[in-house]
Write an enzyme that holds these catalytic residues in place. Structure first.
Site, PDB file in Angstrom:
ATOM      1  N   PHE A   1       0.853  -1.187   0.000  1.00 29.56           N
ATOM      2  CA  PHE A   1       0.000   0.000   0.000  1.00 29.56           C
ATOM      3  C   PHE A   1       0.887   1.233   0.000  1.00 29.56           C
ATOM      4  O   PHE A   1       1.726   1.401   0.882  1.00 29.56           O
ATOM      5  CB  PHE A   1      -0.925   0.033   1.221  1.00 29.56           C
ATOM      6  CG  PHE A   1      -1.851   1.214   1.193  1.00 29.56           C
ATOM      7  CD1 PHE A   1      -2.968   1.215   0.369  1.00 29.56           C
ATOM      8  CD2 PHE A   1      -1.592   2.346   1.956  1.00 29.56           C
ATOM      9  CE1 PHE A   1      -3.814   2.325   0.312  1.00 29.56           C
ATOM     10  CE2 PHE A   1      -2.434   3.459   1.903  1.00 29.56           C
ATOM     11  CZ  PHE A   1      -3.549   3.441   1.080  1.00 29.56           C
TER      12      PHE A   1
ATOM     13  N   ASP B   1       9.220   2.550   1.790  1.00 29.44           N
ATOM     14  CA  ASP B   1       8.045   3.289   2.240  1.00 29.44           C
ATOM     15  C   ASP B   1       7.882   3.010   3.736  1.00 29.44           C
ATOM     16  O   ASP B   1       7.371   1.959   4.129  1.00 29.44           O
ATOM     17  CB  ASP B   1       6.817   2.827   1.445  1.00 29.44           C
ATOM     18  CG  ASP B   1       5.528   3.510   1.912  1.00 29.44           C
ATOM     19  OD1 ASP B   1       5.519   4.079   3.024  1.00 29.44           O
ATOM     20  OD2 ASP B   1       4.533   3.447   1.163  1.00 29.44           O
TER      21      ASP B   1
ATOM     22  N   LYS C   1       2.609   9.826   8.591  1.00 24.57           N
ATOM     23  CA  LYS C   1       1.946   9.280   9.783  1.00 24.57           C
ATOM     24  C   LYS C   1       2.578   9.765  11.104  1.00 24.57           C
ATOM     25  O   LYS C   1       2.414  10.920  11.457  1.00 24.57           O
ATOM     26  CB  LYS C   1       1.876   7.755   9.680  1.00 24.57           C
ATOM     27  CG  LYS C   1       0.899   7.313   8.563  1.00 24.57           C
ATOM     28  CD  LYS C   1       0.358   5.909   8.708  1.00 24.57           C
ATOM     29  CE  LYS C   1      -0.856   5.708   7.809  1.00 24.57           C
ATOM     30  NZ  LYS C   1      -0.616   4.967   6.602  1.00 24.57           N
TER      31      LYS C   1
END
Ligand code: PLP
Length: 402
Positions: A135, A220, A249
């Site tokens: 993702f 990532d 995040k």
């Protein structure tokens, strides 16, 4: 709460499946809904709220910066931005930083950097190898990188230049590499994919392959970065260094900020190549700096690692008591998942809501645990207790409905 849920239905695009919980305020690991009911929040804004809700150090940094300077554009220098990028470079293996506003945007930047690197150094190579079940975000480039056809189907044609291979299979990466390849892009542990750790030696082998081929390794770390796996950065767990790393995040602890970082050797973007109006604005940079500094100074990475061990151990005990229901407890640090034999995560989360524990149903057969790094031992214990009782409640309801 029903009136709020109706309002959402009337005015918000139907893009999200929400839990029927209207959260009004939060403090630390706890949140309260509009009826005053308390929950332990083990979703932490999807691994964002690393200091929990409304941490005093963040409230102070945001309030102070808001009263001083919020946004100038990158036409000028600002002190919070400089402070933040210096911290990131001094506390990681990377040399340069570009600041943006979200995870997807960080990945967009990394994709552009890799393409330019390929143009400059590999005869125009622009293809990026990514993993199935990865993702990388919802914007069109990041969506093309994401290895999940369900997210892509309604938006074809995708941006070209991505090849998807099974996660954990080094031979698949080797077979997919050709003259047109400029980079491999992976999550150290697949988060949205269901908390999937790589097999032993995989990331080291990928690193070696990228070195041999002269292609970039992009990690990532949007979900794994800032202590989530028990080290400041996920790559430390696997004894490798990426050429490019994307973060977001937990970096902001709740304010929207992201970044992509690179080594000097692939620092190829020049004036006009990339930009962002809000990226690196004084407000989010001051908040992010306060968060990162606090995580480091208070030893929250180590604390989170210990709490992760405690949580995993306790979940293993629950598994032992529910052998026929729970298939596996997996993950690292404070990024954990419980996998079930049956697709019960929807029912379970409903029971957890009632039982005062917020969890993420990451798969039909799995729930994800990602509490704040500064969670306490008693909070871990209470959460596991609520989890087990909710599980029993859900199983009873499922049995009754049969
Ligand atoms: C959440 C996430 C993203 C997307 O971040 P947004 O801020 O939602 O755009 C990308 N990659 C990974 C690994 C993520 O967990």
């Amino acid at each position: 709460m029903n009136q709020y849920i109706e309002t959402e239905k009337q005015f918000y695009m139907g893009t999200v499946r929400r839990q029927p919980v209207v959260i009004e305020r939060g403090q630390g690991t706890r949140v309260w809904d509009t009826d005053g009911k308390e929950y332990l929040d083990f979703t932490a804004g999807w691994a964002v709220d690393c200091l929990g809700h409304s941490a005093p150090v963040m409230v102070e940094a945001i309030s102070k910066q808001a009263a001083t300077l919020i946004q100038t554009s990158n036409q000028f220098y600002t002190l919070p931005q400089l402070q933040l990028v210096e911290w990131l470079v001094k506390n990681s293996c990377l040399d340069k930083v570009f600041l943006c506003n979200s995870g997807a945007e960080a990945n967009e930047g990394a994709i552009k950097l890799a393409r330019k690197y390929g143009r400059d150094n590999r005869n125009g190579a622009v293809e990026i190898i990514t993993a199935i079940d990865s993702f990388h975000g919802r914007t069109t480039g990041a969506l093309a990188a994401t290895g999940n056809a369900n997210y892509q189907a309604n938006f074809l044609p995708l941006m070209t230049g991505f090849v998807h291979v099974p996660f954990g299979d080094i031979d698949a990466i080797k077979a997919a590499t050709n003259e047109g390849t400029c980079a491999v892009m992976l999550e150290p542990v697949q988060g949205e994919g269901g908390v999937i750790s790589p097999p032993d030696g995989y990331l080291k082998a990928v690193r070696q392959w990228c070195d041999e081929q002269g292609i970039l390794l992009i990690l990532d770390e949007i979900q794994t970065g800032v202590g989530r796996l028990g080290t400041m950065w996920g790559y430390e767990q696997f004894d490798i260094e990426p050429d490019v790393m994307t973060i977001a995040k937990a970096m902001g602890g709740g304010v929207p900020i992201g970044a992509f970082l690179c080594k000097d050797a692939c620092d190829v973007l020049r004036p006009g190549d990339h930009g962002s109006t809000y990226g690196g604005n004084a407000l989010t940079c001051a908040a992010s700096y306060a968060v990162l500094n606090h995580v480091k100074e208070e030893g929250l990475v180590e604390h989170g690692r210990l709490m992760g061990e405690r949580l995993k151990g306790k979940l293993e005990e629950v598994k032992a008591r529910h052998e026929t229901t729970i298939k596996e407890v997996r993950g690292m640090g404070l990024l954990l998942a419980v996998e079930f034999y049956e697709p019960i995560s929807g029912e379970l989360v409903t029971s957890c809501n009632a039982g005062g524990l917020l969890l993420n149903p990451v798969r039909p057969t799995a729930v994800r645990f990602m509490p704040p790094l500064n969670i306490s031992e008693p909070e871990v214990d209470i959460a596991v207790d609520r989890f087990e009782r909710s599980l029993e409640d859900a199983l009873q309801r499922i049995e009754k409905a049969k």
